[in-house]
Enzyme design. Structure first.
Site, mmCIF file in Angstrom:
data_model
loop_
_atom_site.group_PDB
_atom_site.id
_atom_site.type_symbol
_atom_site.label_atom_id
_atom_site.label_comp_id
_atom_site.label_asym_id
_atom_site.label_seq_id
_atom_site.Cartn_x
_atom_site.Cartn_y
_atom_site.Cartn_z
ATOM 1 N N GLU A 49 0.875 -1.163 0.000
ATOM 2 C CA GLU A 49 0.000 0.000 0.000
ATOM 3 C C GLU A 49 0.916 1.217 0.000
ATOM 4 O O GLU A 49 1.719 1.382 0.924
ATOM 5 C CB GLU A 49 -0.908 0.003 1.222
ATOM 6 C CG GLU A 49 -2.032 -1.004 1.162
ATOM 7 C CD GLU A 49 -2.957 -0.775 -0.016
ATOM 8 O OE1 GLU A 49 -3.400 0.368 -0.222
ATOM 9 O OE2 GLU A 49 -3.230 -1.745 -0.752
ATOM 10 N N ASP A 60 -4.092 11.092 8.949
ATOM 11 C CA ASP A 60 -2.822 10.568 9.437
ATOM 12 C C ASP A 60 -2.312 11.312 10.660
ATOM 13 O O ASP A 60 -2.445 12.532 10.773
ATOM 14 C CB ASP A 60 -1.764 10.630 8.327
ATOM 15 C CG ASP A 60 -2.093 9.694 7.188
ATOM 16 O OD1 ASP A 60 -2.353 8.516 7.476
ATOM 17 O OD2 ASP A 60 -2.103 10.124 6.023
ATOM 18 N N TYR A 175 -11.105 -2.296 3.789
ATOM 19 C CA TYR A 175 -10.176 -1.826 4.824
ATOM 20 C C TYR A 175 -10.950 -1.617 6.127
ATOM 21 O O TYR A 175 -11.780 -0.713 6.235
ATOM 22 C CB TYR A 175 -9.540 -0.511 4.363
ATOM 23 C CG TYR A 175 -8.376 -0.022 5.193
ATOM 24 C CD1 TYR A 175 -8.466 0.137 6.579
ATOM 25 C CD2 TYR A 175 -7.169 0.314 4.592
ATOM 26 C CE1 TYR A 175 -7.411 0.591 7.328
ATOM 27 C CE2 TYR A 175 -6.091 0.791 5.329
ATOM 28 C CZ TYR A 175 -6.223 0.928 6.688
ATOM 29 O OH TYR A 175 -5.167 1.389 7.435
#
Length: 268
Positions: A49, A60, A175
């Site tokens: 990824e 993030d 995911y």
């Protein structure tokens, strides 16, 4: 699309989970970034990824934010990232390669042009972290036209309607978020509830991959026993880059050891 199918079929036969490392292309430099990728693969990575550096990575935490900054400081550009992916694909023709990026990176290229480039590079999947399902139709349609898997995120607190939609739109894998918030190893990963996993299995046979906050092999071992099909590890690997960016040999050795350890515990 076939690389994911082939990988997960093989792993199912061997009763193993998948190990997907995540890293930002160009961190700490393009050349060293490619060496890190070679090291991850030699250490057992089943797929990659990859992130393209972005100035405002909202999902993030500090570790990956710093990774983006180091990549920018190295002078990396989007076109250079595509060149790096081309060389990775040439070297590893059977390895699934996915992008985990932000919507503005797609818009800046143009949706059709972006997915056309991905197709030429033989990229297997694209996950756009800040793309709501409700606004995903043009992305999904274009991805499908170019035979690229659109990946969607399943949060840790979904309702049944959202699970159904994720099951319909996601291809390649789904995911699973370990927890709410941003990426990082400061907060440990949670075990996805049995109810969520069972409901997703009820709606789809698409593999389930869990990420966010997986920092050690104990967590990885617990997660794979829940019935998910693999893990994504990002911040734990990128923290090694941060700590050893000026000691390349030590960095690569520690990354290799971590990769081998993660891979070794993913037995179902």
């Amino acid at each position: 699309m076939k690389r994911y199918d082939q990988l997960f079929s093989q792993l199912k036969t061997n009763k193993r989970g998948a190990f997907f490392p995540f890293m930002i292309l160009g961190d700490p430099t393009p050349a060293i970034s490619l060496k890190i990728i070679d090291t991850l693969i030699s250490g057992g990575a089943d797929g990659l990824e990859l992130g393209i550096p972005f100035s405002d990575p909202l999902a993030d935490g500090p570790v990956i934010q710093n990774s983006n900054l180091r990549a920018f400081n190295s002078g990396i550009t989007v076109s250079q990232c595509f060149e790096m992916i081309s060389s990775i694909r040439y070297k590893y023709s059977q390895l699934p390669i996915g992008l985990l990026i932000y919507a503005n990176l797609v818009f800046s290229q143009g949706i059709k042009n972006f997915y056309s480039i991905c197709a030429k590079l033989d990229i297997d999947s694209v996950l756009i972290a800040d793309l709501p399902l409700e606004e995903s139709k043009p992305f999904v349609q274009t991805a499908s036209y170019y035979n690229i898997n659109p990946i969607f995120i399943c949060p840790p607190n979904p309702n049944d309607n959202l699970l159904r939609k994720i099951s319909i739109y996601s291809r390649g894998y789904i995911y699973l978020l370990s927890r709410t918030g941003v990426t990082g190893i400061e907060k440990p990963a949670n075990i996805t509830s049995e109810e969520i996993i069972n409901n997703l299995h009820k709606y789809t046979s698409t593999p389930l991959i869990q990420g966010f906050g997986i920092s050690n092999v104990t967590q990885a071992k617990q997660i794979i026993k829940t019935g998910v099909d693999g893990i994504i590890v990002g911040s734990a690997i990128i923290k090694i880059i941060e700590d050893y960016y000026d000691q390349i040999d030590s960095m690569l050795k520690k990354i290799e050891i971590m990769s081998i350890k993660f891979k070794s515990v993913l037995l179902k």
